[in-house]
Design a protein around this motif. Structure first.
Motif, PDB file in Angstrom:
ATOM      1  N   PHE A   1       0.839  -1.192   0.000  1.00 51.12           N
ATOM      2  CA  PHE A   1       0.000   0.000   0.000  1.00 51.12           C
ATOM      3  C   PHE A   1       0.879   1.248   0.000  1.00 51.12           C
ATOM      4  O   PHE A   1       1.989   1.241   0.554  1.00 51.12           O
ATOM      5  N   PRO A   2       0.404   2.330  -0.615  1.00 46.41           N
ATOM      6  CA  PRO A   2       1.224   3.555  -0.701  1.00 46.41           C
ATOM      7  C   PRO A   2       1.460   4.178   0.669  1.00 46.41           C
ATOM      8  O   PRO A   2       0.648   4.032   1.588  1.00 46.41           O
ATOM      9  N   ALA A   3       2.564   4.922   0.781  1.00 49.18           N
ATOM     10  CA  ALA A   3       2.958   5.522   2.060  1.00 49.18           C
ATOM     11  C   ALA A   3       1.898   6.479   2.591  1.00 49.18           C
ATOM     12  O   ALA A   3       1.650   6.553   3.807  1.00 49.18           O
ATOM     13  N   LYS A   4       1.239   7.232   1.689  1.00 50.56           N
ATOM     14  CA  LYS A   4       0.226   8.198   2.111  1.00 50.56           C
ATOM     15  C   LYS A   4      -0.923   7.493   2.827  1.00 50.56           C
ATOM     16  O   LYS A   4      -1.387   7.935   3.895  1.00 50.56           O
ATOM     17  N   ALA A   5      -1.401   6.380   2.255  1.00 49.44           N
ATOM     18  CA  ALA A   5      -2.498   5.633   2.863  1.00 49.44           C
ATOM     19  C   ALA A   5      -2.039   4.969   4.161  1.00 49.44           C
ATOM     20  O   ALA A   5      -2.788   4.908   5.147  1.00 49.44           O
ATOM     21  N   THR A   6      -0.812   4.477   4.169  1.00 50.08           N
ATOM     22  CA  THR A   6      -0.268   3.841   5.368  1.00 50.08           C
ATOM     23  C   THR A   6      -0.206   4.829   6.520  1.00 50.08           C
ATOM     24  O   THR A   6      -0.576   4.516   7.659  1.00 50.08           O
ATOM     25  N   THR A   7       0.253   6.047   6.232  1.00 46.30           N
ATOM     26  CA  THR A   7       0.318   7.094   7.253  1.00 46.30           C
ATOM     27  C   THR A   7      -1.071   7.438   7.778  1.00 46.30           C
ATOM     28  O   THR A   7      -1.278   7.593   8.990  1.00 46.30           O
ATOM     29  N   ALA A   8      -2.037   7.519   6.878  1.00 45.25           N
ATOM     30  CA  ALA A   8      -3.400   7.873   7.267  1.00 45.25           C
ATOM     31  C   ALA A   8      -4.048   6.792   8.134  1.00 45.25           C
ATOM     32  O   ALA A   8      -4.819   7.103   9.058  1.00 45.25           O
ATOM     33  N   LEU A   9      -3.741   5.526   7.831  1.00 49.01           N
ATOM     34  CA  LEU A   9      -4.378   4.419   8.543  1.00 49.01           C
ATOM     35  C   LEU A   9      -3.574   3.936   9.746  1.00 49.01           C
ATOM     36  O   LEU A   9      -4.042   3.079  10.500  1.00 49.01           O
ATOM     37  N   MET A  10      -2.384   4.486   9.938  1.00 46.93           N
ATOM     38  CA  MET A  10      -1.522   4.054  11.037  1.00 46.93           C
ATOM     39  C   MET A  10      -2.192   4.189  12.409  1.00 46.93           C
ATOM     40  O   MET A  10      -2.127   3.258  13.218  1.00 46.93           O
ATOM     41  N   PRO A  11      -2.889   5.302  12.716  1.00 47.74           N
ATOM     42  CA  PRO A  11      -3.555   5.393  14.023  1.00 47.74           C
ATOM     43  C   PRO A  11      -4.608   4.298  14.230  1.00 47.74           C
ATOM     44  O   PRO A  11      -4.756   3.773  15.332  1.00 47.74           O
ATOM     45  N   ARG A  12      -5.344   3.968  13.160  1.00 46.68           N
ATOM     46  CA  ARG A  12      -6.363   2.922  13.263  1.00 46.68           C
ATOM     47  C   ARG A  12      -5.715   1.554  13.532  1.00 46.68           C
ATOM     48  O   ARG A  12      -6.211   0.760  14.332  1.00 46.68           O
ATOM     49  N   LEU A  13      -4.584   1.306  12.878  1.00 46.85           N
ATOM     50  CA  LEU A  13      -3.881   0.046  13.071  1.00 46.85           C
ATOM     51  C   LEU A  13      -3.327  -0.056  14.493  1.00 46.85           C
ATOM     52  O   LEU A  13      -3.422  -1.111  15.142  1.00 46.85           O
ATOM     53  N   LYS A  14      -2.766   1.037  14.990  1.00 47.36           N
ATOM     54  CA  LYS A  14      -2.232   1.030  16.357  1.00 47.36           C
ATOM     55  C   LYS A  14      -3.356   0.874  17.391  1.00 47.36           C
ATOM     56  O   LYS A  14      -3.179   0.195  18.408  1.00 47.36           O
ATOM     57  N   ALA A  15      -4.507   1.489  17.125  1.00 46.03           N
ATOM     58  CA  ALA A  15      -5.642   1.362  18.041  1.00 46.03           C
ATOM     59  C   ALA A  15      -6.123  -0.085  18.108  1.00 46.03           C
ATOM     60  O   ALA A  15      -6.621  -0.539  19.149  1.00 46.03           O
ATOM     61  N   LEU A  16      -5.966  -0.809  17.004  1.00 45.54           N
ATOM     62  CA  LEU A  16      -6.396  -2.208  16.957  1.00 45.54           C
ATOM     63  C   LEU A  16      -5.609  -3.063  17.954  1.00 45.54           C
ATOM     64  O   LEU A  16      -6.117  -4.059  18.450  1.00 45.54           O
ATOM     65  N   THR A  17      -4.382  -2.671  18.267  1.00 41.64           N
ATOM     66  CA  THR A  17      -3.565  -3.441  19.225  1.00 41.64           C
ATOM     67  C   THR A  17      -4.134  -3.340  20.634  1.00 41.64           C
ATOM     68  O   THR A  17      -3.800  -4.164  21.498  1.00 41.64           O
ATOM     69  N   GLN A  18      -4.987  -2.334  20.875  1.00 39.18           N
ATOM     70  CA  GLN A  18      -5.574  -2.141  22.202  1.00 39.18           C
ATOM     71  C   GLN A  18      -7.035  -2.590  22.264  1.00 39.18           C
ATOM     72  O   GLN A  18      -7.646  -2.570  23.330  1.00 39.18           O
ATOM     73  N   ALA A  19      -7.588  -2.967  21.129  1.00 41.52           N
ATOM     74  CA  ALA A  19      -9.014  -3.313  21.070  1.00 41.52           C
ATOM     75  C   ALA A  19      -9.272  -4.704  21.636  1.00 41.52           C
ATOM     76  O   ALA A  19      -8.376  -5.545  21.702  1.00 41.52           O
ATOM     77  N   GLN A  20     -10.499  -4.942  22.023  1.00 43.00           N
ATOM     78  CA  GLN A  20     -10.891  -6.234  22.578  1.00 43.00           C
ATOM     79  C   GLN A  20     -12.304  -6.603  22.112  1.00 43.00           C
ATOM     80  O   GLN A  20     -13.108  -5.731  21.781  1.00 43.00           O
TER      81      GLN A  20
END
Length: 294
Positions: free
Chosen positions: A124-143
């Motif tokens: 995936f392009p860097a721009k999209a990766t940067t935009a979705l990075m917070p969502r991906l990191k939040a997933l590590t805390q989800a339950q």
């Protein structure tokens, strides 16, 4: 570069939806490998490392996000990376988490197309990766259930990202990525997953399939690419891996609970499948990061 191709047995059970693993590390030390599950891999601060997906080899930059489909060989290698603080988040989920009938609904067409393309690997392009990075990191805390919705939303947003880069040649698409398409095999896999703690003999599995043992053995290997015993051992090792991470039970107790009556045999099969002993596996995961099962 010549690497051993390892078939990784990841510690996902049929009861799990997905697992997410977050860690900071100083190098890439896992060999070239493949597994039956989808893998979404986020890497930051690893400029100069080398990515291998199928027959594609490339040096990576500071940020990347890649989706790898079932049984496609892949790996990241330190190569020329000088960073001592490589950030990695890995999401792995069963290939039947989203059934074919579900994916063929009109609203799922973009997701279905992305999964099909992932059989060759998607960058995936860097721009999209940067935009979705917070969502991906939040997933590590989800339950719980909300985390499954979060994963589905993340995958949907990735499915509409443009442009994407397909990494491997179509000729390299693994044949093992094709679904079993056999009710007999599905019944047998359900039998193994429900009885791996016991004997679960080939004769019992053959009876479930309504076939003679010799005929079933040939049929099973033709459909899955593996022998029945190898499949049984992989499921046992996967469940043992999960228990090594999630519990404080002794290795001997875990071996017994996963259907291994002989500890030395368990250690031998585990090391063959995971390229480390059960003790080393437990110590590595306790020290290197946080893995969550949903």
């Amino acid at each position: 570069m010549k690497e051993e191709l390892l078939r990784e047995i990841i510690p996902l059970t049929p009861s799990d939806c997905f697992t997410i693993f977050s860690r900071i590390k100083s190098e890439f030390d896992f060999p070239l490998h493949h597994h039956e599950e989808f893998e979404l891999n986020f890497i930051r601060n690893a400029r100069g490392a080398q990515r291998v997906i199928g027959n594609h080899i490339e040096e990576i930059g500071d940020l990347e996000l890649v989706l790898v489909g079932p049984n496609l060989q892949h790996g990241w290698f330190t190569h020329r990376c000088k960073s001592r603080k490589i950030e990695e988040i890995t999401v792995q989920f069963h290939r039947d988490l989203f059934p074919e009938r579900f994916l063929h609904r009109n609203q799922m067409s973009a997701l279905r197309t992305m999964f099909e393309r992932s059989l060759r690997g998607i960058l995936f392009p860097a721009k999209a990766t940067t935009a979705l990075m917070p969502r991906l990191k939040a997933l590590t805390q989800a339950q719980g259930f909300p985390s499954v919705l979060d994963l589905l939303t993340l995958l949907h947003e990735l499915s509409v990202v443009k442009p994407i880069t397909i990494l491997s040649d179509i000729a390299f698409t693994p044949k093992e990525s094709i679904a079993y398409n056999s009710r007999r095999i599905h019944r047998v896999m359900e039998f193994i997953n429900g009885n791996f703690q016991k004997t679960a003999s080939l004769e019992d599995a053959a009876a479930i399939a309504g076939m003679a043992p010799v005929s079933f053995s040939r049929f099973f290997k033709t459909r899955t690419g593996k022998t029945y015993i190898d499949t049984l051992n992989e499921i046992r090792v996967g469940n043992a891996s999960r228990m090594l991470i999630d519990t404080t039970q002794s290795i001997a107790e875990i071996a017994s609970r996963c259907g291994f009556n002989n500890l030395s045999n368990f250690n031998r099969i585990f090391k063959k499948k995971k390229i480390c002993t059960p003790k080393e596996f437990r110590e590595t995961f306790n020290a290197s990061g946080v893995r969550t099962f949903i």
